[in-house]
Design a protein around this motif. Structure first.
Motif, PDB file in Angstrom:
ATOM      1  N   ALA A   1      80.187  92.322  71.375  1.00  0.00           N
ATOM      2  CA  ALA A   1      80.630  91.386  70.261  1.00  0.00           C
ATOM      3  C   ALA A   1      80.375  90.013  70.571  1.00  0.00           C
ATOM      4  O   ALA A   1      81.140  89.660  71.684  1.00  0.00           O
ATOM      5  CB  ALA A   1      81.744  91.820  69.784  1.00  0.00           C
TER       6      ALA A   1
ATOM      7  N   SER B   1      86.195  91.095  69.088  1.00  0.00           N
ATOM      8  CA  SER B   1      85.716  91.853  67.974  1.00  0.00           C
ATOM      9  C   SER B   1      86.485  92.356  66.972  1.00  0.00           C
ATOM     10  O   SER B   1      85.933  93.223  65.971  1.00  0.00           O
ATOM     11  CB  SER B   1      85.371  93.256  68.883  1.00  0.00           C
TER      12      SER B   1
ATOM     13  N   PRO C   1      81.047  92.257  64.900  1.00  0.00           N
ATOM     14  CA  PRO C   1      80.497  93.513  65.166  1.00  0.00           C
ATOM     15  C   PRO C   1      80.121  93.577  66.739  1.00  0.00           C
ATOM     16  O   PRO C   1      79.539  92.643  67.482  1.00  0.00           O
ATOM     17  CB  PRO C   1      79.252  93.578  64.180  1.00  0.00           C
TER      18      PRO C   1
ATOM     19  N   ASN D   1      76.900  94.711  68.784  1.00  0.00           N
ATOM     20  CA  ASN D   1      75.508  94.875  68.885  1.00  0.00           C
ATOM     21  C   ASN D   1      75.128  95.535  69.978  1.00  0.00           C
ATOM     22  O   ASN D   1      75.752  95.235  71.113  1.00  0.00           O
ATOM     23  CB  ASN D   1      74.895  93.563  68.768  1.00  0.00           C
TER      24      ASN D   1
ATOM     25  N   LEU E   1      82.914  96.093  59.578  1.00  0.00           N
ATOM     26  CA  LEU E   1      82.209  96.016  60.807  1.00  0.00           C
ATOM     27  C   LEU E   1      82.040  97.574  61.300  1.00  0.00           C
ATOM     28  O   LEU E   1      80.948  97.742  61.903  1.00  0.00           O
ATOM     29  CB  LEU E   1      83.276  95.352  61.631  1.00  0.00           C
TER      30      LEU E   1
ATOM     31  N   PHE F   1      78.605  99.001  59.717  1.00  0.00           N
ATOM     32  CA  PHE F   1      77.450  98.120  60.294  1.00  0.00           C
ATOM     33  C   PHE F   1      77.018  98.931  61.693  1.00  0.00           C
ATOM     34  O   PHE F   1      76.123  99.186  62.050  1.00  0.00           O
ATOM     35  CB  PHE F   1      77.819  96.746  60.550  1.00  0.00           C
ATOM     36  N   GLU F   2      78.180  98.826  62.440  1.00  0.00           N
ATOM     37  CA  GLU F   2      78.077  99.707  63.746  1.00  0.00           C
ATOM     38  C   GLU F   2      77.718 101.129  63.675  1.00  0.00           C
ATOM     39  O   GLU F   2      76.820 101.563  64.470  1.00  0.00           O
ATOM     40  CB  GLU F   2      79.261  99.382  64.709  1.00  0.00           C
TER      41      GLU F   2
ATOM     42  N   SER G   1      74.086 101.077  63.637  1.00  0.00           N
ATOM     43  CA  SER G   1      73.255 101.138  65.057  1.00  0.00           C
ATOM     44  C   SER G   1      73.514 102.354  65.700  1.00  0.00           C
ATOM     45  O   SER G   1      72.476 103.132  66.518  1.00  0.00           O
ATOM     46  CB  SER G   1      74.068 100.050  65.615  1.00  0.00           C
TER      47      SER G   1
ATOM     48  N   ARG H   1      68.981  93.973  64.930  1.00  0.00           N
ATOM     49  CA  ARG H   1      70.447  94.060  64.529  1.00  0.00           C
ATOM     50  C   ARG H   1      71.315  92.909  65.014  1.00  0.00           C
ATOM     51  O   ARG H   1      72.312  92.682  63.997  1.00  0.00           O
ATOM     52  CB  ARG H   1      71.077  95.322  65.605  1.00  0.00           C
TER      53      ARG H   1
ATOM     54  N   LYS I   1      70.639  91.057  61.800  1.00  0.00           N
ATOM     55  CA  LYS I   1      71.470  91.380  60.723  1.00  0.00           C
ATOM     56  C   LYS I   1      73.030  91.363  60.515  1.00  0.00           C
ATOM     57  O   LYS I   1      73.607  90.869  59.880  1.00  0.00           O
ATOM     58  CB  LYS I   1      71.207  92.775  60.514  1.00  0.00           C
ATOM     59  N   ALA I   2      73.548  91.325  61.866  1.00  0.00           N
ATOM     60  CA  ALA I   2      75.019  91.092  61.995  1.00  0.00           C
ATOM     61  C   ALA I   2      75.223  89.528  61.802  1.00  0.00           C
ATOM     62  O   ALA I   2      76.503  89.279  61.225  1.00  0.00           O
ATOM     63  CB  ALA I   2      75.356  91.480  63.596  1.00  0.00           C
TER      64      ALA I   2
END
Length: 516
Positions: free
Chosen positions: A335, A339, A343, A345, A412, A415-416, A419, A453, A456-457
């Motif tokens: 992060a 964090s 996010p 990554n 968050l 989003f994670e 991934s 990613r 996008k984050a």
């Protein structure tokens, strides 16, 4: 809080020769869902932080590296040069730009191509050791040790041995004591290095069925015949020095306890249950054990815990250490700042570059306010800085954490989750390419996905910052500063943690909100 009480507390904290910074989680491989050792944590510095890849390198026979601290350190020292090894390993770490008297760039640790991960964690010592420290002191400091372990160690045990050998040969330079948590696919080690100039250190092995939280780093009962044990290591004088100082007696009934002998003294301090910050190590360890079998997602949740991930957290990090993992596929989640509002990554050691938005920028970089930009960095500086974007999100969240934090956490984690769902096909595709001799294409795939990613984050962070910016201003939630001093002297120079209510300027500011 009454002003008189606040002043007393402020004075007490300023007199402590400690730095309350950084934490780490270790989860043994028998307690995780995939059988991987998990290591997580952060660094806590008032400094710029950026992600960096260091390639493997060969060095000439006469190569040296500069280590130690300068005269500007709390405990002043002199820099020295030590011999560099012929070959250093590839590694990835979060770097940062400033800690008083410790030359930049600095690191709390990361992971290398051999699957050895390192975390640096504060671990203060008893006052006598602090005041025994020579002036000037010489030797390797915490960042030097973390970096050299990543450069040279093939196993966690070897990392401990390297630290011991370096301290024995060159000495140890410190701000008052420190520790490292080193892990590989099989085990972890807590290494505690002590102030005082006597080259003291001790290490304890963490096995596959253990959870350890260093906050600060700690070691308790320790065998006096540790040389005969495979679970402990230490400097030759770790026992005799304590006896000579009258801190422990061979004829007494008390066991040889590293924390009780060498740690901060006082009835309010215990190794696992209090005396330091918001959460005790025991609480954090128990909450991690309750998650068994622990996943990467679980450990991200622990590192993100708002009680310990606040404005001081420079970044977040979670590493999975699997058996028989190709070096390029060693995975690390980062992060870009604390964090709690940033996010994680995914990155791999096979990633060939870091996007400029996640590289070094001038925000919170030492001397940025007194020098102009080096033209070499002008294009990178022209990009957005991920650390600054998500730091803005933290500050907007602090305007009303009860209202904003739950939604941001959900965002968050969602989003994670995307991934995490992608990891399997990305890594399987990369493995297939490698098996067919297409290593470069595999690295290109890992790089493309990690960059995508990360981009996008950043878009997500900017969108949420923009939303809160408009919402707070339109709904009348904006408030201008009342004072003129933008830098907070605070409680012992510690920042306000708006998420748990430690704000001396607000009524009841010292109360701890027990939100979960």
């Amino acid at each position: 809080m009454p002003s008189k009480l606040l002043n007393i507390l402020h004075c007490v904290l300023l007199t402590l020769p400690t730095t309350l910074a950084s934490y780490a989680f270790y989860v043994g491989k028998n307690l995780t869902e995939t059988g991987a050792v998990l290591l997580g944590g952060t660094g806590e510095e008032v400094s710029s932080h950026w992600l960096q890849i260091f390639p493997a390198a060969d060095h000439s026979p006469n190569s040296t590296i500069t280590v130690g601290v300068t005269e500007d350190a709390t405990l002043p020292g002199n820099l020295i040069n030590i011999t560099q090894v012929p070959h250093t390993f590839r590694y990835m770490s979060m770097e940062y730009s400033d800690y008083e008297g410790f030359p930049a760039p600095l690191t709390n640790g990361g992971v290398n191509e051999k699957g050895v991960a390192v975390r640096d964690i504060w671990a203060s010592n008893r006052d006598e050791l602090y005041y025994m420290t020579p002036d000037p002191q010489t030797g390797l400091q915490y960042s030097d040790l973390a970096r050299i372990v990543m450069e040279r160690a093939s196993t966690a045990r070897e990392g401990v041995e390297i630290i011991g050998q370096l301290i024995a040969e060159y000495g140890y330079a410190t701000y008052g004591g420190n520790s490292h948590l080193i892990a590989d696919k099989d085990e972890g080690w807590v290494v505690w290095e002590f102030a005082g100039g006597a080259k003291l250190w001790a290490a304890e092995r963490l096995g596959p069925n253990e959870v350890r939280v260093s906050y600060p780093g700690y070691i308790e009962e320790f065998p006096v015949d540790f040389e005969d044990s495979t679970d402990y290591m230490g400097s030759p004088n770790i026992v005799s020095f304590a006896v000579d100082q009258g801190w422990w007696s061979r004829n007494g009934t008390k066991p040889f306890n590293i924390f009780e002998i060498y740690g901060v003294q006082g009835d309010e301090y215990t190794a696992r249950n209090g005396g330091f910050k918001y959460m005790s190590q025991a609480q954090l360890e128990n909450e991690t054990l309750a998650m068994v079998p622990v996943t990467e997602k679980d450990l991200m949740q622990r590192v993100r815990d708002y009680r310990i991930s606040d404005d001081e957290a420079g970044y977040g990090q979670v590493v999975s250490l699997h058996a028989e993992t190709q070096p390029d596929l060693i995975r690390i989640w980062n992060a870009p700042t604390g964090s709690v509002t940033a996010p994680f990554n995914p990155w791999w050691l096979g990633v060939q570059s870091i996007p400029p938005e996640y590289g070094q920028h001038r925000y919170l970089t030492k001397d940025a306010a007194s020098t102009f930009l080096d033209p070499d960095f002008q294009l990178q500086e022209a990009t957005k800085f991920a650390g600054r974007v998500f730091k803005r999100l933290l500050y907007y969240t602090c305007a009303d954490p009860e209202s904003y934090l739950p939604g941001i956490t959900t965002l968050l984690e969602g989003f994670e989750g995307q991934s995490l769902n992608d990891i399997s096909w990305v890594e399987e595709s990369a493995k297939t390419l490698m098996q067919n001799g297409q290593d470069e294409n595999a690295r290109n795939l890992l790089t493309f996905y990690a960059h995508d990613r990360a981009a996008k984050a950043l878009q997500l962070g900017e969108a949420k910052v923009g939303e809160l910016d408009i919402y707070i201003k339109v709904t009348g939630g904006w408030r201008s500063p009342n004072g003129t001093q933008i830098n907070d002297a605070g409680l012992g120079a510690e920042t306000v943690n708006c998420l748990v209510g430690l704000d001396p300027d607000q009524p009841g500011g010292m109360a701890l909100r027990n939100r979960r």
